[in-house]
Design a protein around this motif. Structure first.
Motif, PDB file in Angstrom:
ATOM      1  N   LEU A 106       8.539  13.601  -7.350  1.00  0.00           N
ATOM      2  CA  LEU A 106       9.020  12.620  -8.360  1.00  0.00           C
ATOM      3  C   LEU A 106      10.645  12.581  -8.196  1.00  0.00           C
ATOM      4  CD1 LEU A 106       8.743  10.248 -10.396  1.00  0.00           C
ATOM      5  CD2 LEU A 106       8.771  11.938 -12.069  1.00  0.00           C
ATOM      6  N   SER A 107      11.306  13.651  -7.967  1.00  0.00           N
ATOM      7  CA  SER A 107      12.630  13.725  -8.279  1.00  0.00           C
ATOM      8  C   SER A 107      13.643  13.857  -6.863  1.00  0.00           C
ATOM      9  CB  SER A 107      13.355  14.971  -9.085  1.00  0.00           C
ATOM     10  OG  SER A 107      12.979  16.201  -8.582  1.00  0.00           O
ATOM     11  N   LEU A 108      12.742  14.428  -5.768  1.00  0.00           N
ATOM     12  CA  LEU A 108      13.213  14.195  -4.461  1.00  0.00           C
ATOM     13  C   LEU A 108      12.592  13.705  -3.496  1.00  0.00           C
ATOM     14  CD1 LEU A 108      13.792  18.331  -4.407  1.00  0.00           C
ATOM     15  CD2 LEU A 108      15.679  16.539  -4.918  1.00  0.00           C
ATOM     16  N   GLY A 109      11.250  12.888  -3.896  1.00  0.00           N
ATOM     17  CA  GLY A 109      10.579  12.365  -2.710  1.00  0.00           C
ATOM     18  C   GLY A 109      10.606  10.880  -3.289  1.00  0.00           C
ATOM     19  N   ASN A 110      10.137  10.493  -4.326  1.00  0.00           N
ATOM     20  CA  ASN A 110      10.287   9.035  -4.894  1.00  0.00           C
ATOM     21  C   ASN A 110      11.569   8.553  -4.950  1.00  0.00           C
ATOM     22  OD1 ASN A 110       7.460   9.664  -5.137  1.00  0.00           O
ATOM     23  ND2 ASN A 110       7.276   8.525  -6.851  1.00  0.00           N
ATOM     24  N   VAL A 111      12.571   9.570  -5.604  1.00  0.00           N
ATOM     25  CA  VAL A 111      14.000   9.117  -5.600  1.00  0.00           C
ATOM     26  C   VAL A 111      14.771  10.298  -5.128  1.00  0.00           C
ATOM     27  CG1 VAL A 111      13.788   7.191  -7.429  1.00  0.00           C
ATOM     28  CG2 VAL A 111      13.898   9.688  -7.995  1.00  0.00           C
ATOM     29  N   THR A 112      16.111  10.267  -5.310  1.00  0.00           N
ATOM     30  CA  THR A 112      16.796  11.726  -5.166  1.00  0.00           C
ATOM     31  C   THR A 112      17.755  11.528  -6.389  1.00  0.00           C
ATOM     32  OG1 THR A 112      16.406  11.332  -2.908  1.00  0.00           O
ATOM     33  CG2 THR A 112      18.185  12.930  -3.514  1.00  0.00           C
ATOM     34  N   VAL A 113      17.256  12.051  -7.459  1.00  0.00           N
ATOM     35  CA  VAL A 113      18.063  12.178  -8.716  1.00  0.00           C
ATOM     36  C   VAL A 113      17.323  12.735  -9.983  1.00  0.00           C
ATOM     37  CG1 VAL A 113      17.356   9.730  -9.597  1.00  0.00           C
ATOM     38  CG2 VAL A 113      19.548  10.467 -10.264  1.00  0.00           C
ATOM     39  N   PHE A 114      17.826  13.148 -10.907  1.00  0.00           N
ATOM     40  CA  PHE A 114      17.259  13.658 -11.965  1.00  0.00           C
ATOM     41  C   PHE A 114      17.688  13.065 -13.235  1.00  0.00           C
ATOM     42  CE2 PHE A 114      16.545  16.217 -15.942  1.00  0.00           C
ATOM     43  CZ  PHE A 114      15.217  16.593 -15.692  1.00  0.00           C
ATOM     44  N   THR A 115      17.036  12.282 -13.928  1.00  0.00           N
ATOM     45  CA  THR A 115      17.278  11.702 -15.162  1.00  0.00           C
ATOM     46  C   THR A 115      16.575  12.448 -16.387  1.00  0.00           C
ATOM     47  OG1 THR A 115      15.903  10.072 -14.881  1.00  0.00           O
ATOM     48  CG2 THR A 115      17.960   9.738 -14.210  1.00  0.00           C
ATOM     49  N   GLU A 116      17.265  12.473 -17.602  1.00  0.00           N
ATOM     50  CA  GLU A 116      16.402  12.966 -18.720  1.00  0.00           C
ATOM     51  C   GLU A 116      15.316  12.191 -18.901  1.00  0.00           C
ATOM     52  OE1 GLU A 116      18.765  14.000 -22.253  1.00  0.00           O
ATOM     53  OE2 GLU A 116      20.711  13.862 -21.030  1.00  0.00           O
ATOM     54  N   ASN A 117      14.091  12.947 -19.090  1.00  0.00           N
ATOM     55  CA  ASN A 117      12.744  12.420 -19.309  1.00  0.00           C
ATOM     56  C   ASN A 117      12.391  11.435 -18.168  1.00  0.00           C
ATOM     57  OD1 ASN A 117      10.317  12.097 -20.944  1.00  0.00           O
ATOM     58  ND2 ASN A 117      11.098  10.471 -22.141  1.00  0.00           N
ATOM     59  N   MET A 118      12.546  11.861 -16.961  1.00  0.00           N
ATOM     60  CA  MET A 118      12.360  10.938 -15.889  1.00  0.00           C
ATOM     61  C   MET A 118      10.717  10.885 -15.663  1.00  0.00           C
ATOM     62  SD  MET A 118      13.503  13.204 -12.529  1.00  0.00           S
ATOM     63  CE  MET A 118      13.264  11.336 -11.456  1.00  0.00           C
ATOM     64  N   THR A 119      10.015  11.866 -16.096  1.00  0.00           N
ATOM     65  CA  THR A 119       8.685  11.505 -15.933  1.00  0.00           C
ATOM     66  C   THR A 119       8.062  10.355 -16.650  1.00  0.00           C
ATOM     67  OG1 THR A 119       8.275  13.251 -17.877  1.00  0.00           O
ATOM     68  CG2 THR A 119       8.085  13.942 -15.729  1.00  0.00           C
ATOM     69  N   VAL A 159       2.901  13.386   0.303  1.00  0.00           N
ATOM     70  CA  VAL A 159       1.922  12.196  -0.118  1.00  0.00           C
ATOM     71  C   VAL A 159       0.670  12.450   0.480  1.00  0.00           C
ATOM     72  CG1 VAL A 159       1.736   9.556   0.153  1.00  0.00           C
ATOM     73  CG2 VAL A 159       3.946  10.649  -0.458  1.00  0.00           C
ATOM     74  N   PRO A 160       0.485  12.610   1.809  1.00  0.00           N
ATOM     75  CA  PRO A 160      -0.903  12.960   2.383  1.00  0.00           C
ATOM     76  C   PRO A 160      -1.509  14.192   1.786  1.00  0.00           C
ATOM     77  CG  PRO A 160       0.863  13.136   4.002  1.00  0.00           C
ATOM     78  CD  PRO A 160       1.493  12.612   3.065  1.00  0.00           C
ATOM     79  N   LEU A 161      -0.258  15.117   1.415  1.00  0.00           N
ATOM     80  CA  LEU A 161      -0.769  16.508   1.075  1.00  0.00           C
ATOM     81  C   LEU A 161      -1.631  16.511  -0.193  1.00  0.00           C
ATOM     82  CD1 LEU A 161      -0.928  19.554   1.204  1.00  0.00           C
ATOM     83  CD2 LEU A 161       1.253  19.573  -0.109  1.00  0.00           C
ATOM     84  N   ALA A 162      -1.276  15.417  -1.164  1.00  0.00           N
ATOM     85  CA  ALA A 162      -1.979  15.206  -2.283  1.00  0.00           C
ATOM     86  C   ALA A 162      -3.277  14.642  -2.231  1.00  0.00           C
ATOM     87  CB  ALA A 162      -1.045  14.288  -3.119  1.00  0.00           C
ATOM     88  N   VAL A 167       0.693  -1.285  -0.135  1.00  0.00           N
ATOM     89  CA  VAL A 167      -0.172   0.071  -0.107  1.00  0.00           C
ATOM     90  C   VAL A 167       0.849   1.235  -0.075  1.00  0.00           C
ATOM     91  CG1 VAL A 167      -1.951   1.448   1.312  1.00  0.00           C
ATOM     92  CG2 VAL A 167      -1.795  -1.249   1.097  1.00  0.00           C
ATOM     93  N   ALA A 168       2.043   1.461   0.803  1.00  0.00           N
ATOM     94  CA  ALA A 168       3.000   2.453   0.673  1.00  0.00           C
ATOM     95  C   ALA A 168       3.701   2.531  -0.549  1.00  0.00           C
ATOM     96  CB  ALA A 168       3.806   2.281   1.864  1.00  0.00           C
ATOM     97  N   ALA A 169       3.841   1.570  -1.385  1.00  0.00           N
ATOM     98  CA  ALA A 169       4.354   1.711  -2.786  1.00  0.00           C
ATOM     99  C   ALA A 169       3.432   2.312  -3.518  1.00  0.00           C
ATOM    100  CB  ALA A 169       4.997   0.175  -3.134  1.00  0.00           C
ATOM    101  N   VAL A 170       2.257   1.775  -3.441  1.00  0.00           N
ATOM    102  CA  VAL A 170       1.093   2.278  -4.310  1.00  0.00           C
ATOM    103  C   VAL A 170       1.189   3.756  -4.189  1.00  0.00           C
ATOM    104  CG1 VAL A 170      -1.237   2.166  -4.806  1.00  0.00           C
ATOM    105  CG2 VAL A 170      -0.082   0.137  -4.314  1.00  0.00           C
ATOM    106  N   LEU A 171       1.053   4.305  -2.852  1.00  0.00           N
ATOM    107  CA  LEU A 171       0.809   5.762  -2.782  1.00  0.00           C
ATOM    108  C   LEU A 171       1.938   6.433  -3.236  1.00  0.00           C
ATOM    109  CD1 LEU A 171      -0.650   5.780   0.951  1.00  0.00           C
ATOM    110  CD2 LEU A 171      -1.837   6.455  -1.160  1.00  0.00           C
ATOM    111  N   LEU A 172       3.408   5.930  -2.917  1.00  0.00           N
ATOM    112  CA  LEU A 172       4.310   6.438  -3.578  1.00  0.00           C
ATOM    113  C   LEU A 172       4.367   6.866  -4.901  1.00  0.00           C
ATOM    114  CD1 LEU A 172       7.366   7.670  -2.583  1.00  0.00           C
ATOM    115  CD2 LEU A 172       8.150   5.422  -2.973  1.00  0.00           C
ATOM    116  N   ALA A 173       4.120   5.994  -5.630  1.00  0.00           N
ATOM    117  CA  ALA A 173       4.050   5.713  -7.174  1.00  0.00           C
ATOM    118  C   ALA A 173       2.963   6.737  -7.704  1.00  0.00           C
ATOM    119  CB  ALA A 173       3.968   4.280  -7.631  1.00  0.00           C
TER     120      ALA A 173
END
Length: 304
Positions: free
Chosen positions: A211-224, A149-152, A9-15
């Motif tokens: 996405l870039s600072l919560g789900n992971v801590t990285v930026f990659t090209e076209n990471m969306t 996450v809860p803010l959303a 459930v936590a992984a679902v919310l994160l994604a």
């Protein structure tokens, strides 16, 4: 492989969280008659600006703030073009998506002298809500999440109720549903469209930052990687009922989280990566969805 445990459930919310913010942005735009498909590019710009600001300031929250402000500015092209000049929002949005993809890749090389991905040592990500550990049920689900996450979830419920019951929310809905009637009552239709599009950009900035600072801590090209398009599909799926957005977005999150777990038991990565998008496509095909064809196309000037 356990899919009925709280960690799943936590992984679902994160994604699902970045898609939740972006779909709320799309739903608000739809409410005022602007079909916003620039969510992908705006999320991507938000993700880049959050990482860049976090890197230079050493603060993840400075990154979030920068993502909100800069993505709101990034959305000015759509706001001015669609609301003020009555240009086709789809054409502007496609241009915004392509521009975001190109400019983020270019700035990675100019600012950081890297290509592909940027994850320097010491890059500050958003802190987790560790203080919830030890609380039954809530702890395993939310202790490893960021406050966004809860803010959303809170924002979607609050905005949905505001649109349904408040006078200003009903007026905003009227701008998209009956723009001629709204204009006849002295409502500045183009003003509503302009500021809601800017607010939608700010929400996409939060989506990118998560996405870039919560789900992971990285930026990659076209990471969306198509999450903005998933958000567009979620907006079409709920057909003007923002309170149903969590159902649509959590379905995507469940598919993505399940894909990661299937990889752990030997499923091909290509199959699991495609699963969330394939499921979304099947849902849209199976559901008779019709986005309101009429967009606000009346004079932007309010009557005295």
């Amino acid at each position: 492989m356990q899919i009925l445990e709280l960690s799943f459930v936590a992984a679902v919310l994160l994604a699902a969280t970045p898609v939740l913010f972006a779909s709320l942005a799309g739903a608000l735009s739809a409410q005022v008659g602007v079909f916003n498909i620039a969510l992908e590019g705006q999320m991507l710009w938000g993700a880049f600006s959050a990482v860049a600001a976090s890197y230079y300031t050493g603060s993840a929250w400075a990154g979030v703030f920068t993502a909100i402000v800069s993505t709101a500015v990034f959305s000015l092209a759509l706001a001015v073009g669609a609301a003020r000049w009555k240009a086709d929002p789809i054409v502007i949005a496609i241009g915004s998506n392509l521009f975001a993809l190109g400019i983020t890749g270019f700035l990675m090389r100019v600012l950081f002298d890297v290509s592909g991905s940027f994850s320097p040592r010491g890059l500050q990500g958003l802190e987790k809500m560790r203080w919830l550990e030890g609380i039954p049920v809530i702890g395993p689900i939310f202790a490893g999440q960021t406050p966004l996450v809860p803010l959303a979830l809170v924002l979607i419920v609050a905005v949905g109720l505001w649109l349904k019951f408040s006078p200003r929310g009903l007026r905003l809905r009227g701008v998209g549903e009956h723009p001629e009637a709204a204009s006849s009552l002295g409502i500045n239709v183009s003003g509503y469209q302009f500021w809601v599009t800017i607010a939608a950009g700010a929400l996409c900035g939060i989506a990118g930052a998560q996405l870039s600072l919560g789900n992971v801590t990285v930026f990659t090209e076209n990471m969306t990687a198509g999450r903005g398009w998933i958000a567009v599909a979620a907006v079409m799926l709920v057909a003007g009922r923002p309170l149903w957005l969590p159902v649509a977005c959590l379905g995507f999150g469940a598919a993505e989280a399940l894909g990661f777990r299937l990889q752990g038991v030997g499923a091909p990565q290509q199959l699991t990566d495609a699963a969330p998008y394939a499921i979304t496509l099947l849902v849209l095909v199976a559901t008779r969805i019709r986005f309101p064809a009429r967009r606000a196309s009346i004079s932007t000037e309010s009557t005295p």
